[in-house]
Structures are given as structure tokens and as C-alpha cells.
Design an enzyme around this catalytic site. Structure first.
Site, PDB file in Angstrom:
ATOM      1  N   GLU A 157      -3.981  -9.508   3.497  1.00  0.00           N
ATOM      2  CA  GLU A 157      -4.766  -8.838   4.631  1.00  0.00           C
ATOM      3  C   GLU A 157      -5.733  -9.968   5.077  1.00  0.00           C
ATOM      4  O   GLU A 157      -6.171 -10.451   6.321  1.00  0.00           O
ATOM      5  CB  GLU A 157      -5.004  -7.801   4.729  1.00  0.00           C
ATOM      6  CG  GLU A 157      -4.137  -6.565   4.740  1.00  0.00           C
ATOM      7  CD  GLU A 157      -3.301  -6.237   3.721  1.00  0.00           C
ATOM      8  OE1 GLU A 157      -2.660  -5.252   3.682  1.00  0.00           O
ATOM      9  OE2 GLU A 157      -3.394  -6.951   2.525  1.00  0.00           O
ATOM     10  N   GLU A 181       1.151  -1.185   0.091  1.00  0.00           N
ATOM     11  CA  GLU A 181       0.078   0.171  -0.061  1.00  0.00           C
ATOM     12  C   GLU A 181       0.853   1.073   0.178  1.00  0.00           C
ATOM     13  O   GLU A 181       0.584   2.340  -0.550  1.00  0.00           O
ATOM     14  CB  GLU A 181      -0.946   0.091   1.161  1.00  0.00           C
ATOM     15  CG  GLU A 181      -2.162  -1.228   1.133  1.00  0.00           C
ATOM     16  CD  GLU A 181      -2.911  -1.071   2.321  1.00  0.00           C
ATOM     17  OE1 GLU A 181      -4.292  -0.666   1.786  1.00  0.00           O
ATOM     18  OE2 GLU A 181      -2.659  -1.299   3.346  1.00  0.00           O
TER      19      GLU A 181
END
Length: 275
Positions: free
Chosen positions: A144, A124
């Protein structure tokens, strides 16, 4: 301390980043090799400090990782031990997302130089950059959901914008990890370079940016980020500002002077051949 030094960050004040700065760029190296550059609260605080500095002293930012266990690594993700203890209030504060969004909105371009793993929060962080360069060893993705959470620091919307819905869903919902070639094919890397040449390539890109007019680059980045409905009005307003800048007149005059000198040299060369 000289006037120039007063505009530089104090590199000694950082513990999770190694910072090197010059007049036109800043290189921030993620440097927690003992935990494969896992992004913790201290690193987020230091990234905020870098952003605050570059907001006041705009210049190109290069982000890179370090070696861990003899292999290059960008960032293995968020610090899981720290992440496990975070609760609802921490999520609502947007600990990582706030820092990455601030980084994405820096006045000048951000270059992420990726080697090895760029996973979870590390990916990210890379998605927030304007340019991503990598080595053949890159492994990038969002694991995740396998840990019972979502990638809440930008991947859920940036990935679709960067690579399209199909591959974004594979990465986000099925945990697909891309290698360097796959990332390149999907537009998530701009180029692949040998490990030993990665930082040279990042600096070469920074050199190309540095040759442009800084104000034009800054305004281009801001206008590029505007929603579709803001165009073309925002383009016209931005161009109106630049049409009055001294750099526009100086750079265009220099272009015309070079063209005239080149034409004169060509004419003289032709005349010499005909004599």
C-alpha cells in the site's frame, strides 16, 4: 423448502463469491478471476452477508480464491480503480476494515486457503482468519505505501501480533513480499500444501474442528481474543458455563467408557495369553 434448507445461504444470490455450504462448514470462494479477485464494494457486501449468516448459524468458514490466467490466486488486493475514487468519508467508514473485523469475530474458526497472490486487502483478509494454509506459489504482503496509502484494514496491528515487530515493519514500511516458505517461517502460514491438495487440507482442518464440542470451540475463540487483563477471571467464568453443559457430561462419560472398555479388553487379552 425444508427446515434445514431455510438455514442455508442462497448461493445463487452471490456474484463475487462462490458459496458452498454443509451442516458444519461454509466455503466461500473469491471469484472475480477477470481482475485477479480484486476486492471491490460488491465483494465486501457479500462478505458481510456471509458473516451475518454465520453469526446466526455458527459453523467453520473456509475462504479460498480461484484461478486467473491458469494460475491460482487468493486476492490481488483492493480494486485499484475503485480505491482511487474513494475519499476521506469512505476511509472513515472503514469499508474493508469493518468487514474483516466482523469476519475475525465470527463465532467459529475461519480458515484461509491461500494460493498465488494475497496482496494488500487480500493479505489483510487472510490476516483476519484464525488459520492460514498455503501452497508453494503464495506471495503475500502489503504494497500500500507504494500507492500512497496505508493498509488500513488490519495489517498495521495484526501483523505485529502474528509475526513480531521486525518482519511486520519490513512488510509494512519497506514493501517486502514474502514467499510461502518465508511466510511459514514467520508464522504467517500454518502449513504449505501442494496446490491440488490445498482445499483437501483446509477441509481436513475443518474436520478436526468439527470433532470438538462446538460450544467449547466458540467460547475458546472468544476467551482467546480477550485482553490480558481479563484473564484469569474470564477463563473461570467461561469454564463455569461449560461445566454445566450437557456436552461436557456426555463427552467425558464417553471418554471414561472408552477407557474402561480398553482396559477390559487388555485384561481379557492378558488372561487369554496366560491360559
Amino acid at each position: 423448502m425444508s427446515a434445514q434448507d431455510s438455514t442455508m445461504l442462497d448461493a445463487a444470490s452471490f456474484s463475487t463469491l462462490t458459496v458452498t455450504e454443509s451442516p458444519d462448514r461454509l466455503h466461500a470462494q473469491l471469484d472475480r478471476p477477470e481482475v485477479r479477485n480484486a476486492i471491490d464494494a460488491r465483494m465486501i457486501t457479500e462478505l458481510h452477508a456471509v458473516c451475518a449468516h454465520l453469526e446466526h448459524h455458527p459453523k467453520v468458514l473456509i475462504l479460498s480464491g480461484t484461478e486467473s490466467g491458469g494460475k491460482g490466486i487468493f486476492a490481488s488486493g483492493a480494486d485499484i480503480a475503485e480505491l482511487r475514487e474513494r475519499r476521506r468519508a469512505d476511509a472513515l467508514r472503514g469499508v474493508n476494515s469493518t468487514a474483516f473485523e466482523r469476519l475475525a469475530k465470527l463465532p467459529m474458526p475461519v480458515i484461509a486457503a491461500l494460493d498465488g497472490y494475497a496482496l494488500g486487502g487480500g493479505a489483510e483478509l487472510a490476516w483476519a482468519a484464525d488459520f492460514r494454509l498455503g501452497t508453494p506459489e503464495v506471495k503475500i504482503g502489503q504494497p500500500e505505501t507504494g500507492l500512497g496509502i496505508i493498509p488500513a484494514a488490519g495489517a498495521l496491528w495484526r501483523l505485529r501480533e502474528l509475526a513480531g515487530e521486525g518482519i511486520a515493519k519490513e512488510i509494512l514500511l519497506a514493501g517486502r513480499i514474502l514467499d510461502a516458505q518465508e511466510a511459514l517461517e514467520h508464522g504467517l502460514l500454518g502449513a504449505i500444501h501442494p496446490t491440488e491438495g490445498l482445499l483437501d487440507a483446509a477441509h481436513a482442518l475443518a474436520d478436526r474442528i468439527a470433532k470438538q464440542d462446538p460450544l467449547a470451540v466458540r467460547i475458546s475463540k472468544q476467551v482467546f481474543a480477550m485482553p490480558r487483563e481479563a484473564h484469569p477471571q474470564i477463563d473461570n467464568l467461561a469454564q463455569a458455563i461449560l461445566f454445566e453443559s450437557e456436552a461436557k457430561f456426555d463427552r467425558m462419560q464417553a471418554f471414561l467408557d472408552r477407557r474402561e472398555a480398553k482396559a477390559a479388553a487388555k485384561t481379557e487379552s492378558t488372561s487369554g495369553e496366560n491360559r
